[in-house]
Scaffold this motif. Structure first.
Motif, mmCIF file in Angstrom:
data_model
loop_
_atom_site.group_PDB
_atom_site.id
_atom_site.type_symbol
_atom_site.label_atom_id
_atom_site.label_comp_id
_atom_site.label_asym_id
_atom_site.label_seq_id
_atom_site.Cartn_x
_atom_site.Cartn_y
_atom_site.Cartn_z
ATOM 1 N N ILE A 21 0.807 -1.220 0.000
ATOM 2 C CA ILE A 21 0.000 0.000 0.000
ATOM 3 C C ILE A 21 0.840 1.270 0.000
ATOM 4 O O ILE A 21 0.341 2.358 -0.239
ATOM 5 N N GLY A 22 2.145 1.146 0.281
ATOM 6 C CA GLY A 22 3.001 2.325 0.261
ATOM 7 C C GLY A 22 3.324 2.895 1.619
ATOM 8 O O GLY A 22 4.134 3.814 1.725
ATOM 9 N N GLN A 23 2.687 2.395 2.681
ATOM 10 C CA GLN A 23 2.995 2.837 4.042
ATOM 11 C C GLN A 23 3.177 1.622 4.938
ATOM 12 O O GLN A 23 2.458 0.640 4.801
ATOM 13 N N ARG A 24 4.095 1.717 5.865
ATOM 14 C CA ARG A 24 4.346 0.610 6.777
ATOM 15 C C ARG A 24 3.266 0.480 7.846
ATOM 16 O O ARG A 24 3.092 -0.592 8.427
ATOM 17 N N GLY A 25 2.519 1.553 8.104
ATOM 18 C CA GLY A 25 1.550 1.542 9.200
ATOM 19 C C GLY A 25 0.110 1.333 8.803
ATOM 20 O O GLY A 25 -0.782 1.468 9.640
ATOM 21 N N SER A 26 -0.149 1.013 7.537
ATOM 22 C CA SER A 26 -1.539 0.861 7.087
ATOM 23 C C SER A 26 -2.070 -0.559 7.218
ATOM 24 O O SER A 26 -3.212 -0.830 6.844
ATOM 25 N N CYS A 27 -1.249 -1.473 7.727
ATOM 26 C CA CYS A 27 -1.683 -2.849 7.944
ATOM 27 C C CYS A 27 -1.619 -3.148 9.438
ATOM 28 O O CYS A 27 -1.346 -2.276 10.251
ATOM 29 N N GLY A 28 -1.859 -4.387 9.799
ATOM 30 C CA GLY A 28 -1.832 -4.758 11.203
ATOM 31 C C GLY A 28 -3.230 -4.860 11.784
ATOM 32 O O GLY A 28 -4.189 -4.272 11.264
ATOM 33 N N ASP A 29 -3.355 -5.616 12.866
ATOM 34 C CA ASP A 29 -4.656 -5.826 13.498
ATOM 35 C C ASP A 29 -5.224 -4.493 13.982
ATOM 36 O O ASP A 29 -4.495 -3.667 14.547
ATOM 37 N N ARG A 30 -6.538 -4.308 13.772
ATOM 38 C CA ARG A 30 -7.165 -3.061 14.205
ATOM 39 C C ARG A 30 -8.672 -3.218 14.284
ATOM 40 O O ARG A 30 -9.256 -4.127 13.700
ATOM 41 N N PHE A 31 -9.310 -2.270 15.002
ATOM 42 C CA PHE A 31 -10.756 -2.252 15.140
ATOM 43 C C PHE A 31 -11.370 -1.361 14.073
ATOM 44 O O PHE A 31 -10.809 -0.326 13.703
ATOM 45 N N LEU A 32 -12.531 -1.778 13.592
ATOM 46 C CA LEU A 32 -13.292 -0.988 12.637
ATOM 47 C C LEU A 32 -14.694 -0.778 13.194
ATOM 48 O O LEU A 32 -15.375 -1.735 13.552
ATOM 49 N N VAL A 33 -15.115 0.476 13.275
ATOM 50 C CA VAL A 33 -16.451 0.833 13.756
ATOM 51 C C VAL A 33 -17.158 1.584 12.644
ATOM 52 O O VAL A 33 -16.605 2.542 12.080
ATOM 53 N N SER A 34 -18.369 1.170 12.311
ATOM 54 C CA SER A 34 -19.098 1.842 11.237
ATOM 55 C C SER A 34 -20.583 1.962 11.577
ATOM 56 O O SER A 34 -21.141 1.138 12.301
ATOM 57 N N LEU A 35 -21.192 3.002 11.054
ATOM 58 C CA LEU A 35 -22.637 3.220 11.168
ATOM 59 C C LEU A 35 -23.161 3.441 9.762
ATOM 60 O O LEU A 35 -22.713 4.355 9.064
ATOM 61 N N SER A 36 -24.093 2.597 9.324
ATOM 62 C CA SER A 36 -24.606 2.680 7.961
ATOM 63 C C SER A 36 -26.125 2.765 7.952
ATOM 64 O O SER A 36 -26.800 2.326 8.885
ATOM 65 N N PHE A 37 -26.642 3.338 6.872
ATOM 66 C CA PHE A 37 -28.084 3.436 6.642
ATOM 67 C C PHE A 37 -28.351 2.922 5.228
ATOM 68 O O PHE A 37 -27.811 3.445 4.257
ATOM 69 N N ASP A 38 -29.152 1.875 5.116
ATOM 70 C CA ASP A 38 -29.438 1.249 3.826
ATOM 71 C C ASP A 38 -30.937 1.015 3.687
ATOM 72 O O ASP A 38 -31.591 0.528 4.605
ATOM 73 N N THR A 39 -31.452 1.373 2.516
ATOM 74 C CA THR A 39 -32.860 1.103 2.251
ATOM 75 C C THR A 39 -33.058 1.022 0.734
ATOM 76 O O THR A 39 -32.089 1.015 -0.026
ATOM 77 N N SER A 40 -34.306 0.936 0.305
ATOM 78 C CA SER A 40 -34.625 0.885 -1.117
ATOM 79 C C SER A 40 -35.986 1.521 -1.327
ATOM 80 O O SER A 40 -36.762 1.692 -0.387
ATOM 81 N N LEU A 41 -36.272 1.868 -2.577
ATOM 82 C CA LEU A 41 -37.552 2.505 -2.866
ATOM 83 C C LEU A 41 -38.723 1.616 -2.498
ATOM 84 O O LEU A 41 -39.757 2.084 -2.037
ATOM 85 N N SER A 42 -38.560 0.310 -2.670
ATOM 86 C CA SER A 42 -39.648 -0.610 -2.366
ATOM 87 C C SER A 42 -39.931 -0.697 -0.872
ATOM 88 O O SER A 42 -41.010 -1.150 -0.473
ATOM 89 N N LYS A 43 -38.987 -0.276 -0.041
ATOM 90 C CA LYS A 43 -39.175 -0.333 1.406
ATOM 91 C C LYS A 43 -39.700 0.984 1.983
ATOM 92 O O LYS A 43 -40.030 1.048 3.165
ATOM 93 N N ILE A 44 -39.703 2.018 1.159
ATOM 94 C CA ILE A 44 -40.210 3.318 1.616
ATOM 95 C C ILE A 44 -41.710 3.379 1.363
ATOM 96 O O ILE A 44 -42.174 3.301 0.220
ATOM 97 N N LYS A 45 -42.472 3.507 2.394
ATOM 98 C CA LYS A 45 -43.939 3.513 2.267
ATOM 99 C C LYS A 45 -44.500 4.886 2.574
ATOM 100 O O LYS A 45 -43.937 5.627 3.340
#
Length: 269
Positions: free
Chosen positions: A245-269
């Motif tokens: 990747i070009g950097q020595r510090g971009s790998c290694g064990d780490r935590f990932l936290v994410s918040l997502s919002f997913d929907t579709s037109l068919s689910k919007i009433k």
């Protein structure tokens, strides 16, 4: 050859197919959000947005450990054909692009408990400042099987002959699983799950190191929102990380936290 040009192993990525990420990019996305219409429709549009403390792709950071904002939109027809777009900020050196923008499409269908998906992914880097063009493409196949209503297992494979814009063969493949726990929480709109993935990334010999990657985690969904907590890693040394990747510090064990919002037109009433 400039190691910074060996920049990223991008998806798909994206990508998530409707949204079980079809292509792409994020192993975690494949395992997490899957909003689908209650009934089959001739056409539908799925869309979503995600904020995360990092953009980690196959256990390698694409943002040098910084926050990422990502979004997608996907159109599906007849429960068979789909096409979509996905984007995220990136920061991994090289010719210093600021955005990864992916276009993808393919054929996906569910046969009882088995879902098969084959497609094409076009990966573009916006804002490249001269030098070698990192844009490239991938083809992919994904299979998922619902062992029960709450347990899903699957496998995927991606391949290209133009890795980060060079005439170089590369690919990655993984096994993944997800277990949902409906009814555990008192609110029926809340759903718990755990999921994990084990995979292998390979590049033409001598160009970049091959490595094994993994992630495990879980989360909670409330209607269209999903909070995911994940731990990820790979068997890359710091020197191998720099070659990848070009950097020595971009790998290694780490935590990932994410918040997502997913929907579709068919689910919007």
């Amino acid at each position: 050859m400039n190691n910074l040009l060996r920049a990223t192993c991008v998806a798909f990525g994206v990508g998530a197919t409707g949204f079980a990420m079809t292509a792409p990019s994020h192993a975690a996305d494949i395992l997490v959000a899957e909003p689908v219409a209650a009934e089959p429709t001739i056409w539908d549009v799925a869309f979503g947005v995600k904020g995360a403390n990092d953009y980690i792709l196959r256990s390698v950071s694409q943002t040098r450990g910084h926050m990422a904002v990502q979004g997608y939109v996907e159109v599906s027809l007849f429960d068979w054909v789909y096409a979509g777009a996905w984007a995220s900020n990136v920061d991994f050196g090289g010719n210093d692009p600021s955005i990864e923008a992916d276009w993808y499409g393919g054929v996906r269908h569910t046969f009882d408990r088995l879902t098969l998906d084959v497609g094409y992914l076009d990966i573009n880097y916006v804002g490249q400042k001269g030098g070698h063009d990192l844009d490239f493409w991938k083809i992919y196949g994904i299979a998922k099987y619902a062992v029960t209503d709450n347990i899903t297992i699957g496998a995927n494979i991606y391949w290209t002959s133009s890795y980060i814009g060079y005439n170089v063969d590369a690919g990655h493949s993984s096994l993944f699983a997800k277990v949902a726990f409906p009814g555990v929480l008192p609110n029926p709109d809340l759903s718990l799950y755990v999921s994990g993935e084990l995979g292998r990334n390979w590049v033409k010999e001598g160009f970049a190191p091959d490595y094994t990657f993994w992630n495990v985690g879980g989360g909670v969904s409330y209607k269209a929102a999903t909070l995911d907590l994940r731990y990820t890693g790979a068997n890359l040394s710091r020197t191998e990380c720099a070659l990848t990747i070009g950097q020595r510090g971009s790998c290694g064990d780490r935590f990932l936290v994410s918040l997502s919002f997913d929907t579709s037109l068919s689910k919007i009433k």
